[in-house]
Design a protein around this motif. Structure first.
Motif, PDB file in Angstrom:
ATOM      1  N   GLU A  48       0.829  -1.210   0.000  1.00  0.00           N
ATOM      2  CA  GLU A  48       0.000   0.000   0.000  1.00  0.00           C
ATOM      3  C   GLU A  48       0.864   1.260   0.000  1.00  0.00           C
ATOM      4  O   GLU A  48       0.550   2.241  -0.691  1.00  0.00           O
ATOM      5  CB  GLU A  48      -0.932   0.010   1.215  1.00  0.00           C
ATOM      6  N   ARG A  55       1.396   6.030  -7.349  1.00  0.00           N
ATOM      7  CA  ARG A  55       0.213   6.728  -7.859  1.00  0.00           C
ATOM      8  C   ARG A  55       0.221   8.211  -7.541  1.00  0.00           C
ATOM      9  O   ARG A  55      -0.057   9.048  -8.404  1.00  0.00           O
ATOM     10  CB  ARG A  55      -1.058   6.094  -7.295  1.00  0.00           C
ATOM     11  N   VAL A 103     -18.682   4.431   2.141  1.00  0.00           N
ATOM     12  CA  VAL A 103     -18.257   3.309   1.296  1.00  0.00           C
ATOM     13  C   VAL A 103     -18.058   3.803  -0.132  1.00  0.00           C
ATOM     14  O   VAL A 103     -18.995   4.104  -0.847  1.00  0.00           O
ATOM     15  CB  VAL A 103     -19.304   2.166   1.323  1.00  0.00           C
ATOM     16  N   ARG A 104     -16.795   3.912  -0.488  1.00  0.00           N
ATOM     17  CA  ARG A 104     -16.468   4.345  -1.845  1.00  0.00           C
ATOM     18  C   ARG A 104     -15.096   3.790  -2.210  1.00  0.00           C
ATOM     19  O   ARG A 104     -14.312   3.416  -1.321  1.00  0.00           O
ATOM     20  CB  ARG A 104     -16.467   5.872  -1.950  1.00  0.00           C
ATOM     21  N   PRO A 105     -14.817   3.730  -3.517  1.00  0.00           N
ATOM     22  CA  PRO A 105     -13.524   3.185  -3.930  1.00  0.00           C
ATOM     23  C   PRO A 105     -12.387   4.119  -3.517  1.00  0.00           C
ATOM     24  O   PRO A 105     -12.550   5.333  -3.496  1.00  0.00           O
ATOM     25  CB  PRO A 105     -13.627   3.121  -5.459  1.00  0.00           C
ATOM     26  N   GLY A 106     -11.239   3.570  -3.214  1.00  0.00           N
ATOM     27  CA  GLY A 106     -10.047   4.371  -2.970  1.00  0.00           C
ATOM     28  C   GLY A 106      -9.917   4.886  -1.555  1.00  0.00           C
ATOM     29  O   GLY A 106     -10.852   4.839  -0.756  1.00  0.00           O
ATOM     30  N   LEU A 108      -8.104   3.741   0.907  1.00  0.00           N
ATOM     31  CA  LEU A 108      -8.005   2.760   1.995  1.00  0.00           C
ATOM     32  C   LEU A 108      -6.558   2.486   2.398  1.00  0.00           C
ATOM     33  O   LEU A 108      -6.314   1.911   3.459  1.00  0.00           O
ATOM     34  CB  LEU A 108      -8.661   1.438   1.577  1.00  0.00           C
TER      35      LEU A 108
ATOM     36  N   SER B  62      -6.296  -1.540  -4.160  1.00  0.00           N
ATOM     37  CA  SER B  62      -6.771  -1.227  -5.518  1.00  0.00           C
ATOM     38  C   SER B  62      -7.764  -2.296  -5.983  1.00  0.00           C
ATOM     39  O   SER B  62      -8.721  -1.995  -6.708  1.00  0.00           O
ATOM     40  CB  SER B  62      -5.595  -1.108  -6.501  1.00  0.00           C
ATOM     41  N   ALA B  65     -10.948  -1.591  -4.059  1.00  0.00           N
ATOM     42  CA  ALA B  65     -11.623  -0.434  -4.661  1.00  0.00           C
ATOM     43  C   ALA B  65     -12.372  -0.847  -5.929  1.00  0.00           C
ATOM     44  O   ALA B  65     -13.485  -0.368  -6.194  1.00  0.00           O
ATOM     45  CB  ALA B  65     -10.606   0.654  -4.987  1.00  0.00           C
ATOM     46  N   VAL B  68     -15.514  -2.417  -4.835  1.00  0.00           N
ATOM     47  CA  VAL B  68     -16.458  -1.406  -4.343  1.00  0.00           C
ATOM     48  C   VAL B  68     -17.133  -0.702  -5.526  1.00  0.00           C
ATOM     49  O   VAL B  68     -18.341  -0.450  -5.505  1.00  0.00           O
ATOM     50  CB  VAL B  68     -15.751  -0.382  -3.423  1.00  0.00           C
ATOM     51  N   GLU B  69     -16.362  -0.419  -6.554  1.00  0.00           N
ATOM     52  CA  GLU B  69     -16.949   0.169  -7.767  1.00  0.00           C
ATOM     53  C   GLU B  69     -18.014  -0.753  -8.346  1.00  0.00           C
ATOM     54  O   GLU B  69     -19.089  -0.311  -8.764  1.00  0.00           O
ATOM     55  CB  GLU B  69     -15.858   0.392  -8.830  1.00  0.00           C
ATOM     56  N   GLN B  72     -21.154  -0.640  -6.289  1.00  0.00           N
ATOM     57  CA  GLN B  72     -21.936   0.570  -6.560  1.00  0.00           C
ATOM     58  C   GLN B  72     -22.687   0.451  -7.887  1.00  0.00           C
ATOM     59  O   GLN B  72     -23.849   0.849  -7.999  1.00  0.00           O
ATOM     60  CB  GLN B  72     -21.012   1.797  -6.571  1.00  0.00           C
TER      61      GLN B  72
END
Lengths: 156, 115
Positions: A48, A55, A103-106, A108, B62, B65, B68-69, B72
């Motif tokens: 990570e 990134r 709760v959403r992507p990215g 973490l 990643s 994520a 999670v996408e 959704q």
């Protein structure tokens, strides 16, 4: 005199190298007495941290340099992992775990690092780039590092 | 820990469900491949999408994520999304991220198909 790290590697900021780094960390942690589950988590924390460098530090450019050093300090009872880069310096206040209720992507990665490791400290390097020092308590059964014993014996 | 690092994704239709099977580590180098496969699976699925993680021994944030996408997208489209056959180490990532209660996670593919 500075102690010789158990592992010292410098590599390009390429996601394809992450599996190689994980394998090295996993092997080393196993040798130091971490359980397979603990070793896997340390690998995740390192992964990570490296992903964040690739990134956010290098904006996914493949030609950035990353240096990784792993020290076993048996006298302090801890494993220290140092990650340095020459990437852009990010605002230290922005490096924090996000609200997990959202709760959403990215976002973490920092949370995972904080949960797995006993401490993680980010700072700007004077030479430019970022430094992350994180550590985890060694298992009680950790064997002394043979490499350092050999170095010490050679210098005495 | 060491496994197949070159990820492949297979998709199968069975019993009215679309089953997506990634194979290999899901990390920064491979999560985009999984994302593309899941988007394609969404377009072809009629009601239930199952992600069978039996052959994924490592997943980083990643990969999480990406899932999670997918969750959704499923909620928006009214598709049921199920994860099954998670290795302990992969499940632990969801637990640390406190997402194990957000996804429908079942132990086996049979249970996912019967869900």
């Amino acid at each position: 005199m500075q102690r010789v790290p158990e592992l010292l590697v410098e590599f390009y900021s390429r996601p394809g190298y992450l599996a190689i780094i994980r394998h090295m960390i996993d092997t080393l942690c196993g040798r130091l007495g971490f359980t397979p589950a603990e070793s896997s988590q340390v690998c995740l924390a390192v992964d990570e941290a490296l992903c964040n460098v690739i990134r956010h530090g290098y904006d996914s450019a493949p030609d950035g340099r990353i240096r990784l050093a792993v020290h076993e300090y048996s006298e302090k009872g801890r494993l220290e992992i140092l990650i340095e880069d020459d990437a852009k310096q990010v605002d230290l206040d922005t490096i924090r775990s996000r609200d997990l209720e959202d709760v959403r992507p990215g976002g973490l990665g920092v949370h995972l690092i904080n949960e797995i490791m006993d401490d993680a400290v980010y700072e700007h390097r004077k030479e430019g780039g970022m430094r992350l020092l994180m550590w985890k308590r060694l298992p009680r059964t950790a064997e002394p590092a043979k490499a350092n014993q050999e170095v010490d014996a050679g210098e005495s | 820990m060491q496994g197949n690092h070159e990820m492949q994704v297979n998709t199968e239709q069975r019993d009215g469900a679309t089953i997506v099977r990634p194979e290999g580590d899901v990390d920064l180098s491979s999560s985009s491949t999984l994302r593309t496969s899941l988007q394609e699976a969404h377009e072809s699925t009629e009601g239930k999408l199952i992600i069978d993680l039996a052959n994924v021994k490592y997943m980083d944030s990643s990969g999480v994520a990406t899932l999670v996408e997918c969750l959704q997208l499923s909620r928006r489209s009214g598709t049921t999304l199920l994860l099954c056959q998670l290795h302990e180490r992969v499940l632990s990532v969801f637990q640390i991220a406190r997402l194990d209660g957000v996804f429908d996670i079942v132990p086996s593919l049979d249970e996912a198909l019967a869900h």
